[in-house]
Design an enzyme around this catalytic site. Structure first.
Site, PDB file in Angstrom:
ATOM      1  N   LEU A  17     -26.289-125.905  33.399  1.00 58.03           N
ATOM      2  CA  LEU A  17     -27.545-125.332  33.903  1.00 58.03           C
ATOM      3  C   LEU A  17     -27.317-123.979  34.607  1.00 58.03           C
ATOM      4  O   LEU A  17     -26.486-123.884  35.519  1.00 58.03           O
ATOM      5  CB  LEU A  17     -28.188-126.325  34.883  1.00 58.03           C
ATOM      6  N   ASP A  18     -28.051-122.951  34.192  1.00 64.33           N
ATOM      7  CA  ASP A  18     -28.001-121.621  34.814  1.00 64.33           C
ATOM      8  C   ASP A  18     -26.637-120.950  34.720  1.00 64.33           C
ATOM      9  O   ASP A  18     -26.339-120.018  35.472  1.00 64.33           O
ATOM     10  CB  ASP A  18     -28.429-121.676  36.300  1.00 64.33           C
ATOM     11  N   GLU A  19     -25.806-121.425  33.785  1.00 63.63           N
ATOM     12  CA  GLU A  19     -24.458-120.869  33.664  1.00 63.63           C
ATOM     13  C   GLU A  19     -24.228-120.194  32.324  1.00 63.63           C
ATOM     14  O   GLU A  19     -23.116-119.762  32.019  1.00 63.63           O
ATOM     15  CB  GLU A  19     -23.415-121.989  33.847  1.00 63.63           C
TER      16      GLU A  19
END
Lengths: 284, 284, 284, 284
Positions: D227-229
């Site tokens: 997530l969000d990476e």
């Protein structure tokens, strides 16, 4: 010959890229960077290459001769070759403002600029002490309406003596003569303290203040005979508002001037700029 | 009367701030925001206050009368009072470009703008479908050299009918008549697609491209009789380089126009702008 | 007493602004600038005033006593008064990086910073030559794990000797001890070479490069015991892309560090910063 | 076959550029744009070419076969070819936030995006009316913990039905399943409302406000299982100060989200992005 940078421009034609890259490969070079641009409107092709010649016996002279014979004549190219090992020599022209001078010498001392600064030339003695602090020869060359010819002659003599490749006007505030401009075509960099073409000429911060702009700027450009009209290399801006006085504009502008000029010097020194039609191609 | 915004300007004098803030306290108001500015050069004082009147019986009318008698006359103030509960009514003037219209109506529908848009006026029918999608009355008011008087009369009639407070020219591309300008002094907002004062007039992106600038801009300003010379409200910029064509400039410019105009609308609607000497004070 | 700056913060209450401005007027002062802010969430009121006392006989001591008695106790204020005539004295802590040091001393010599720099303290001798060029006393204070107490004692001794008002860590790269932090609470300014809170700790440019960010930053903040967690004063950013190596990040970052730190110094020196809840109010 | 875009990446080797450009010339193509990059650290070579085949009889199929046989196998390339005539088909995933949706559909209607949007998929009915205004099919696909498999199946079915090339999450606010991510590897674009890697996860504006940052941002990235990476495509920032509340951050952030997402869509649609090592090469 080890690492070189090549700049090419010519009429846009088919197969230039393939021809140039093949040539480099054939003479034992490896292209480590290629940048290319076509001005579609004017049909001009631009290219910048960085090449390595590991274990190659080829000399710069023979490369140049080969390139000229094989490619440059065929495509009618204007082209230049620079060894990446040789630092370009830059002369600093200053007058009374010290902030750009301090900034450039600070960067120079900190090893940020891949250049040599063998000489500082000024029409006033005010900044001599700074040159001395940084151990750089400082020459006073008075320059007024009355001694223009003499001043120009002295400037040119010094530029020759120090084998200067390009000139930076760090808020020099004096007109450069047409003769000097033609000797250093596209090799004299000025910093103008406005967002050109807005507010050309003198006192741009005062004009910007009067007009009530919300953003001010600075512009670095090559010097041409048309004042403040030369090819733009770099620009940057800062926000201002009603709370800022003319003095605040000037103070904020100093930071812009410092940075925009430093960037232009770096781009020029790394051979990343090409000039045509009074504009620049900047491969950054 | 609950929440109000007060805008004041006058000659700079001693004790204005103390006098105004004391007056507000005495009539039962609490100052929740104060912004002040002095133009030192021209000796003009500006002030913007937001006040709350919880449990106060005072009416806007009696406040106004008191303020006029006690303060405004003493300091020779120009001043305005706005109830924060009342949304200003904005008319949109458009022509054929749709990107600013889409952006404003998108923001309006998303509840970002504290205004009402009761009417869209255009000299062409091209954008009628967009107005219809957003359920906003659209009026075609042809406007050419030959029907200027008639066009102006129709515009003014519609502005009255819809009780319009201010006008936004969302790339309207037509001259506004002196009469309309005087009726809506400092209340007509234009978006110009350049970094004024650079490249005034038509085709600024083409001029910017020709000059080889490295940064383009957009400017929102109040409309005055001098074309593109009105007080600047907001500006912003975007970087460009040799790789960008005129079409790229136009495309990047559209984003600037959208955002700069939206910001100007917001600032005006929130009563954060004051005009003097063809400049703005923007309390943001 | 002529020109003073007053900083106030306290619980938000009714009529503070009116009370303070009236007080200033009563003792013969004229408010030339007022800035105010309310943190609505935490119910804290902040105010910054600049006042002139032309022809006033009042002394700073009597003003302070009066203000304390009349206002500060009533509203339970924390407040400070600074004479605008007195330049704050700043100590520079450096280590081996020279770019921020060159920049600050260049600005200082050019008269851009309204401060005095009576001393430079370093844990290495590398930058001594620069201090000498600018004629500023340079003191070597070794600081390692093993001599922490001795190093801290020497630092504090020097700060007292030179009557230092605030400290700037110009890429000092060493931990500041809790004792020194408490002695100079909200008066030690650090420059961190990342866009905090992204990439705290060491080697932020390497981390930024690894993550593939498109924008890098620098952050100036007051030093607290939590490393890189102190109140942020100023930040700025620069664009990067895939063409930039870690070394390019570092080079671009140097410009950010220079400018962000210079701005923070200026804001602090002009008494434009206030700290609360580990955040800053910056009246700029 | 007329105009094509080719994306190549492979281990860096000698003579790739010369080999590729020669091949294009031999099959009758003219290179109109070339961009190249070498990740020196990881020794990976990247290239993007635009070519024209005027009067050439060659088909895409035969070009592909030839290129594979002659070059791709020799240099062990990963490569893709796209016809510039074919618009990629983009699915929009939305939830309840409308500002990015309005912005994308406004740009789409204004002809700014060279794509097709055949379908909008949402887990709520809130934004159906907007889809209807712009005449784009809208499908409600509920997606909760309890119906994940069913929801995913329905999503995939719709993506197949509409022959979707890539997906844009316009503030979709729901987890994308690993299966869908693997089906659309590096073809799902998300907009995160912070300057990643600062403030990942939910409520970034609240975290940014709490930390007292002076600059906020938005990040567009490809979706990966972390997530969000995922690889960052584009970022931008806006200045904030103590005067801004969390709500102001959110409002300013909306403009960032709009613009950053629009830029990422344009870059992806024009085949200007390449992914490796969880980073992007963006040829812009």
């Amino acid at each position: 010959m080890q690492k070189i940078t090549i700049l090419i421009h010519c009429k846009d034609q088919k197969n230039i890229i393939a021809s140039v890259t093949t040539f480099i490969a054939q003479v034992g070079g490896n292209i480590t960077y290629i940048d290319q641009h076509v001005d579609v409107e004017q049909n001009v092709f631009f290219m910048r290459l960085e090449c390595e010649f590991a274990n190659s016996e080829i000399t710069i002279e023979s490369f140049k001769a080969d390139f000229d014979k094989t490619l440059a004549s065929k495509f009618d190219m204007s082209w230049d070759l620079y060894s990446q090992e040789q630092k370009p020599k830059m002369a600093l022209f200053v007058s009374k403002y010290d902030h750009c001078l301090f900034d450039i010498l600070g960067r120079y001392s900190a090893g940020e600029l891949n250049i040599e600064i063998p000489v500082i030339i000024s029409n006033h003695n005010d900044l001599r002490w700074i040159a001395e602090r940084f151990d750089i020869p400082f020459h006073l060359v008075p320059f007024t309406k009355d001694n223009k010819d003499e001043g120009e002659a002295k400037q040119i003599e010094l530029l020759k003596e120090y084998e200067i490749d390009f000139i930076v006007l760090a808020r020099y505030m004096q007109i450069i003569t047409p003769k000097l401009i033609s000797l250093y075509e596209n090799r004299i960099i000025n910093i103008h303290h406005s967002f050109l073409p807005a507010f050309p000429g003198a006192k741009p911060y005062h004009s910007a203040f009067k007009r009530g702009v919300k953003i001010i700027g600075a512009t670095s450009h090559y010097v041409t005979e048309e004042l403040d009209e030369g090819p733009i290399i770099e620009q940057d801006i800062a926000r201002v508002s009603h709370i800022h006085s003319v003095e605040d504009f000037i103070m904020k502008g100093r930071d812009l001037e410092r940075i925009v000029l430093a960037r232009a010097i770096k781009l020029h020194a790394e051979r990343k700029t090409m000039v045509y039609s009074n504009k620049t191609v900047v491969f950054s």
